[in-house]
Design an enzyme around this catalytic site. Sequence first.
Site, PDB file in Angstrom:
ATOM      1  N   ILE A 106       5.833   1.788   8.271  1.00 24.75           N
ATOM      2  CA  ILE A 106       6.899   2.798   8.305  1.00 24.75           C
ATOM      3  C   ILE A 106       7.382   3.024   9.744  1.00 24.75           C
ATOM      4  O   ILE A 106       8.084   3.994  10.019  1.00 24.75           O
ATOM      5  CB  ILE A 106       6.379   4.125   7.702  1.00 24.75           C
ATOM      6  N   HIS A 122       7.200   1.091   1.879  1.00 26.64           N
ATOM      7  CA  HIS A 122       6.683   2.469   1.962  1.00 26.64           C
ATOM      8  C   HIS A 122       7.599   3.387   2.769  1.00 26.64           C
ATOM      9  O   HIS A 122       7.177   4.460   3.232  1.00 26.64           O
ATOM     10  CB  HIS A 122       5.262   2.457   2.541  1.00 26.64           C
ATOM     11  N   ILE A 233      -2.943 -11.219  14.763  1.00 28.81           N
ATOM     12  CA  ILE A 233      -1.721 -11.856  14.288  1.00 28.81           C
ATOM     13  C   ILE A 233      -0.695 -12.069  15.400  1.00 28.81           C
ATOM     14  O   ILE A 233       0.010 -13.088  15.403  1.00 28.81           O
ATOM     15  CB  ILE A 233      -1.104 -11.071  13.105  1.00 28.81           C
TER      16      ILE A 233
HETATM   17  N1  APR Z   1      -4.172  -8.852  13.636  1.00 27.52           N
HETATM   18  C1  APR Z   1      -4.559  -9.161  12.358  1.00 27.52           C
HETATM   19  N2  APR Z   1      -5.135  -8.256  11.511  1.00 27.52           N
HETATM   20  C2  APR Z   1      -5.306  -7.010  11.977  1.00 27.52           C
HETATM   21  C3  APR Z   1      -4.955  -6.618  13.299  1.00 27.52           C
HETATM   22  C4  APR Z   1      -4.361  -7.612  14.147  1.00 27.52           C
HETATM   23  N3  APR Z   1      -3.971  -7.341  15.382  1.00 27.52           N
HETATM   24  N4  APR Z   1      -5.252  -5.300  13.458  1.00 27.52           N
HETATM   25  C5  APR Z   1      -5.792  -4.892  12.271  1.00 27.52           C
HETATM   26  N5  APR Z   1      -5.820  -5.911  11.390  1.00 27.52           N
HETATM   27  C6  APR Z   1      -6.214  -5.888   9.984  1.00 27.52           C
HETATM   28  C7  APR Z   1      -7.429  -5.027   9.668  1.00 27.52           C
HETATM   29  O1  APR Z   1      -8.572  -5.856   9.722  1.00 27.52           O
HETATM   30  C8  APR Z   1      -7.146  -4.539   8.243  1.00 27.52           C
HETATM   31  O2  APR Z   1      -7.732  -5.425   7.279  1.00 27.52           O
HETATM   32  O3  APR Z   1      -5.133  -5.296   9.291  1.00 27.52           O
HETATM   33  C9  APR Z   1      -5.622  -4.645   8.109  1.00 27.52           C
HETATM   34  C10 APR Z   1      -4.910  -3.302   7.991  1.00 27.52           C
HETATM   35  O4  APR Z   1      -5.262  -2.787   6.745  1.00 27.52           O
HETATM   36  P1  APR Z   1      -4.947  -1.253   6.387  1.00 27.52           P
HETATM   37  O5  APR Z   1      -5.356  -0.393   7.500  1.00 27.52           O
HETATM   38  O6  APR Z   1      -5.523  -1.007   5.039  1.00 27.52           O
HETATM   39  O7  APR Z   1      -3.346  -1.205   6.347  1.00 27.52           O
HETATM   40  P2  APR Z   1      -2.382  -1.693   5.182  1.00 27.52           P
HETATM   41  O8  APR Z   1      -2.908  -2.876   4.472  1.00 27.52           O
HETATM   42  O9  APR Z   1      -1.032  -1.795   5.767  1.00 27.52           O
HETATM   43  O10 APR Z   1      -2.426  -0.410   4.211  1.00 27.52           O
HETATM   44  C11 APR Z   1      -1.578  -0.390   3.112  1.00 27.52           C
HETATM   45  O11 APR Z   1      -2.098   1.897   2.665  1.00 27.52           O
HETATM   46  O12 APR Z   1      -2.605   3.750   3.791  1.00 27.52           O
HETATM   47  C12 APR Z   1      -1.660   3.200   3.007  1.00 27.52           C
HETATM   48  O13 APR Z   1       0.688   3.513   2.938  1.00 27.52           O
HETATM   49  C13 APR Z   1      -0.342   3.085   3.758  1.00 27.52           C
HETATM   50  O14 APR Z   1       1.084   1.164   4.026  1.00 27.52           O
HETATM   51  C14 APR Z   1      -0.247   1.592   4.025  1.00 27.52           C
HETATM   52  C15 APR Z   1      -1.030   0.995   2.875  1.00 27.52           C
END
Ligand code: APR
Length: 243
Positions: A106, A122, A233
């Site tokens: 977001i 979202h 990433i």
């Molecule tokens: N490069 C690769 N992976 C990464 C990095 C990075 N620099 N930093 C963090 N990660 C990974 C973490 O290991 C984790 O598995 O990104 C993932 C982020 O996962 P979440 O925190 O669960 O975020 P997301 O998947 O976007 O959550 C989905 O949940 O909380 C709600 O609405 C919110 O959009 C969000 C949704």
Amino acid sequence: MSVDKTLMLGNWINQCDNIVFFGGAGVSTESGIPDFRGGDGLYRQQWDYPPETILSHSFFVKSPEVFYRYYREKLAVDDAQPNSAHLALADLEREGKLVAVITQNIDGLHQAAGSKNVLELHGSTKRAYCVKCGAEYGPDYINKGDGVPMCRLCQGVIRPDVVLYEESLDADVMQRSIEYISQAQMLIVGGTSLAVYPAAGMVNYYSGDKMVLINKDATQFDRAANLLIKGKIGEILARAWKY
Ligand code: APR
């Protein structure tokens, strides 16, 4: 980060011109925005209430003051800059190789990096509206100041245009996202735990043989990936696609 796998990712990108990116909070951690469920994610931080409770529709209606205190402190980030992941994806679009960025984020950083076709599953902290008359407001009207922002026209409560728990996603954005993924030659999935539905389920609509999953931690879709790369990433995309 395995060099061979990154080289393979680069080769696949060079071979394809109908690439779709599907991402989450992990795409923005290299811009200084914490994710939700990673090691030092927002959901692991202590706060007055569990964050997932605060970020729900019923809590917003019941306690908008507390919602806004959390929202301004943790979500309404406006000084973050796009990182090399955002920039590489924007360049791939400019080069006519990537057709859409589908994001759970977001923060608006894909657009700030120059991406044009961004589907925000979202919503966005860059938009807000009155729950009573629908009047639209910019982020500054709600991100700055204290208390609950009210509508200048009808005194209704203003809310950010983000999807809260208990709320459904925009049907048109979902439908278009599914179409892009089901028609994609290559799907790059990155920086997401793939733990939240219905967003995570969209990955299942991909039917090709080039699904790349780039994430720091393991996900339930790891075995479905045709190429699985563990690591940051931003670094991986920058190495695979020198823009
Ligand atoms: N490069 C690769 N992976 C990464 C990095 C990075 N620099 N930093 C963090 N990660 C990974 C973490 O290991 C984790 O598995 O990104 C993932 C982020 O996962 P979440 O925190 O669960 O975020 P997301 O998947 O976007 O959550 C989905 O949940 O909380 C709600 O609405 C919110 O959009 C969000 C949704």
